[in-house]
Scaffold this motif. Structure first.
Motif, PDB file in Angstrom:
ATOM      1  N   ARG A  56      66.370  -7.013  27.965  1.00  0.00           N
ATOM      2  CA  ARG A  56      66.661  -7.412  29.343  1.00  0.00           C
ATOM      3  C   ARG A  56      65.504  -8.227  29.917  1.00  0.00           C
ATOM      4  O   ARG A  56      65.706  -9.288  30.498  1.00  0.00           O
ATOM      5  N   VAL A  57      64.283  -7.737  29.753  1.00  0.00           N
ATOM      6  CA  VAL A  57      63.119  -8.430  30.304  1.00  0.00           C
ATOM      7  C   VAL A  57      62.937  -9.797  29.651  1.00  0.00           C
ATOM      8  O   VAL A  57      62.693 -10.790  30.343  1.00  0.00           O
ATOM      9  N   ILE A  58      63.078  -9.873  28.363  1.00  0.00           N
ATOM     10  CA  ILE A  58      62.931 -11.163  27.678  1.00  0.00           C
ATOM     11  C   ILE A  58      63.998 -12.137  28.149  1.00  0.00           C
ATOM     12  O   ILE A  58      63.708 -13.304  28.427  1.00  0.00           O
ATOM     13  N   ASN A  59      65.233 -11.684  28.288  1.00  0.00           N
ATOM     14  CA  ASN A  59      66.303 -12.558  28.788  1.00  0.00           C
ATOM     15  C   ASN A  59      66.023 -13.001  30.217  1.00  0.00           C
ATOM     16  O   ASN A  59      66.283 -14.150  30.577  1.00  0.00           O
ATOM     17  N   GLN A  60      65.497 -12.111  31.045  1.00  0.00           N
ATOM     18  CA  GLN A  60      65.154 -12.488  32.414  1.00  0.00           C
ATOM     19  C   GLN A  60      64.054 -13.550  32.420  1.00  0.00           C
ATOM     20  O   GLN A  60      64.113 -14.505  33.200  1.00  0.00           O
ATOM     21  N   MET A  61      63.049 -13.390  31.565  1.00  0.00           N
ATOM     22  CA  MET A  61      61.964 -14.375  31.512  1.00  0.00           C
ATOM     23  C   MET A  61      62.469 -15.715  30.988  1.00  0.00           C
ATOM     24  O   MET A  61      62.004 -16.757  31.434  1.00  0.00           O
ATOM     25  N   ARG A  62      63.414 -15.704  30.078  1.00  0.00           N
ATOM     26  CA  ARG A  62      63.985 -16.951  29.556  1.00  0.00           C
ATOM     27  C   ARG A  62      64.736 -17.727  30.624  1.00  0.00           C
ATOM     28  O   ARG A  62      64.824 -18.946  30.574  1.00  0.00           O
ATOM     29  N   ARG A  63      65.327 -17.012  31.571  1.00  0.00           N
ATOM     30  CA  ARG A  63      66.120 -17.660  32.621  1.00  0.00           C
ATOM     31  C   ARG A  63      65.286 -18.111  33.812  1.00  0.00           C
ATOM     32  O   ARG A  63      65.822 -18.710  34.740  1.00  0.00           O
ATOM     33  N   CYS A  64      63.996 -17.857  33.807  1.00  0.00           N
ATOM     34  CA  CYS A  64      63.174 -18.228  34.962  1.00  0.00           C
ATOM     35  C   CYS A  64      62.496 -19.571  34.741  1.00  0.00           C
ATOM     36  O   CYS A  64      62.300 -20.004  33.617  1.00  0.00           O
ATOM     37  N   SER A  65      62.157 -20.223  35.848  1.00  0.00           N
ATOM     38  CA  SER A  65      61.428 -21.480  35.786  1.00  0.00           C
ATOM     39  C   SER A  65      60.022 -21.341  36.359  1.00  0.00           C
ATOM     40  O   SER A  65      59.201 -22.239  36.223  1.00  0.00           O
ATOM     41  N   ARG A  66      59.774 -20.232  37.011  1.00  0.00           N
ATOM     42  CA  ARG A  66      58.463 -19.925  37.597  1.00  0.00           C
ATOM     43  C   ARG A  66      58.243 -18.426  37.540  1.00  0.00           C
ATOM     44  O   ARG A  66      59.184 -17.671  37.282  1.00  0.00           O
ATOM     45  N   ALA A  67      57.008 -18.010  37.833  1.00  0.00           N
ATOM     46  CA  ALA A  67      56.718 -16.575  37.818  1.00  0.00           C
ATOM     47  C   ALA A  67      55.609 -16.226  38.800  1.00  0.00           C
ATOM     48  O   ALA A  67      54.735 -17.053  39.085  1.00  0.00           O
ATOM     49  N   ILE A  68      55.695 -15.014  39.290  1.00  0.00           N
ATOM     50  CA  ILE A  68      54.615 -14.398  40.069  1.00  0.00           C
ATOM     51  C   ILE A  68      54.267 -13.112  39.337  1.00  0.00           C
ATOM     52  O   ILE A  68      55.144 -12.286  39.085  1.00  0.00           O
ATOM     53  N   ILE A  69      53.002 -12.970  38.981  1.00  0.00           N
ATOM     54  CA  ILE A  69      52.549 -11.775  38.281  1.00  0.00           C
ATOM     55  C   ILE A  69      51.720 -10.940  39.249  1.00  0.00           C
ATOM     56  O   ILE A  69      50.696 -11.411  39.757  1.00  0.00           O
ATOM     57  N   LEU A  70      52.176  -9.726  39.507  1.00  0.00           N
ATOM     58  CA  LEU A  70      51.467  -8.804  40.392  1.00  0.00           C
ATOM     59  C   LEU A  70      50.504  -8.009  39.524  1.00  0.00           C
ATOM     60  O   LEU A  70      50.861  -6.978  38.945  1.00  0.00           O
ATOM     61  N   ALA A  71      49.279  -8.493  39.422  1.00  0.00           N
ATOM     62  CA  ALA A  71      48.280  -7.906  38.526  1.00  0.00           C
ATOM     63  C   ALA A  71      47.411  -6.919  39.287  1.00  0.00           C
ATOM     64  O   ALA A  71      46.467  -7.300  39.971  1.00  0.00           O
ATOM     65  N   GLN A  72      47.777  -5.667  39.170  1.00  0.00           N
ATOM     66  CA  GLN A  72      47.001  -4.599  39.793  1.00  0.00           C
ATOM     67  C   GLN A  72      46.510  -3.703  38.676  1.00  0.00           C
ATOM     68  O   GLN A  72      47.282  -2.980  38.051  1.00  0.00           O
ATOM     69  N   GLY A  73      45.197  -3.780  38.413  1.00  0.00           N
ATOM     70  CA  GLY A  73      44.631  -3.007  37.327  1.00  0.00           C
ATOM     71  C   GLY A  73      44.420  -1.558  37.700  1.00  0.00           C
ATOM     72  O   GLY A  73      44.406  -1.187  38.869  1.00  0.00           O
ATOM     73  N   LYS A  74      44.259  -0.751  36.676  1.00  0.00           N
ATOM     74  CA  LYS A  74      43.969   0.672  36.869  1.00  0.00           C
ATOM     75  C   LYS A  74      42.526   0.909  36.423  1.00  0.00           C
ATOM     76  O   LYS A  74      42.152   0.532  35.316  1.00  0.00           O
ATOM     77  N   ARG A  75      41.750   1.504  37.312  1.00  0.00           N
ATOM     78  CA  ARG A  75      40.336   1.750  37.024  1.00  0.00           C
ATOM     79  C   ARG A  75      40.188   3.028  36.206  1.00  0.00           C
ATOM     80  O   ARG A  75      40.698   4.074  36.583  1.00  0.00           O
TER      81      ARG A  75
END
Length: 169
Positions: A52-71
Motif C-alpha cells: 500500500r505504501v509503495i503504491n501510494q508513493m508511486r502515485r505522488c508527485s511531491r512529498a512532505i516528510i515529517l521527520a521527528q526523531g526519537k532521542r
C-alpha cells in the motif's frame, strides 16, 4: 509513471496526529494528498501495508516528510525504519525540489550527512501544539514548492518524443 497532477505523499514516523492535521490543512488549500499507510480506497484497505505504501508513493508527485526523531538514552537521535525507507524511496523517485523535510524537535545534525543538503525546514520550537505545527508546515510547503515542470504545449511541440515515450513505456 508520469503524473500530470500534484499529489503530495505525507511520510510520518511517530507523529500520526500531525500527519492527519497537515492533511486537513492541505485539503482545505485544495492540494490533493495522501498519508503514508492510510487506505484511500477499499481495495487498499485489504492490501498488505508495505504494498500500500509503495503504491501510494508511486502515485505522488511531491512529498512532505515529517521527520521527528526519537532521542535515545545516550542522547543520539534515531528515526523509525519505515520513515527512513520512505525517505530513501522518495529521494530516488521524485525530482529535485519536490520533497520538503519538516524537522520536528530534531536538529539538522541528527540527519544523515548525505541527506542534510536537501530542502528542510526546522519547525520552530515555540510551536508546541499539533494544529500550529501543521499550519506552519502547510504554509512553508505552499511558499516554497516549485511549480510543476509540465507545460501542456510542450506535449504538442515535442509530439514525436512524447509518442515514442508512450509507445515504448
Amino acid at each position: 509513471m508520469y503524473i500530470l497532477t500534484e499529489k503530495v505523499f505525507i511520510a510520518w514516523g511517530q507523529n500520526i496526529d500531525l500527519a492527519l492535521k497537515l492533511s486537513d490543512y492541505l485539503t482545505k488549500l485544495k492540494i490533493d494528498n495522501t498519508i503514508g499507510g492510510y487506505a484511500d480506497v477499499r481495495e487498499e484497505a485489504d492490501d498488505h501495508i508495505g504494498n500500500r505504501v509503495i503504491n501510494q508513493m508511486r502515485r505522488c508527485s511531491r512529498a512532505i516528510i515529517l521527520a521527528q526523531g526519537k532521542r535515545g538514552p545516550d542522547g543520539s537521535i534515531t528515526f523509525r525504519p519505515n520513515l527512513m525507507f520512505e525517505w530513501g524511496y522518495l529521494l530516488a523517485r521524485l525530482p529535485k525540489g519536490s520533497i520538503m523535510i519538516a524537522l520536528i524537535e530534531t536538529p539538522r545534525e541528527a540527519v544523515a550527512s548525505d541527506l542534510q543538503g536537501i530542502f528542510s525546514q526546522l519547525v520552530p520550537k515555540e510551536l508546541t501544539t499539533v494544529p500550529k505545527r501543521a499550519r506552519w508546515i502547510a504554509d512553508r510547503y505552499c511558499e516554497a514548492r516549485l511549480p510543476d515542470r509540465f507545460q501542456p504545449f510542450d506535449t504538442i511541440y515535442s509530439w514525436s518524443k512524447v509518442k515514442t515515450f508512450l509507445t515504448t513505456s
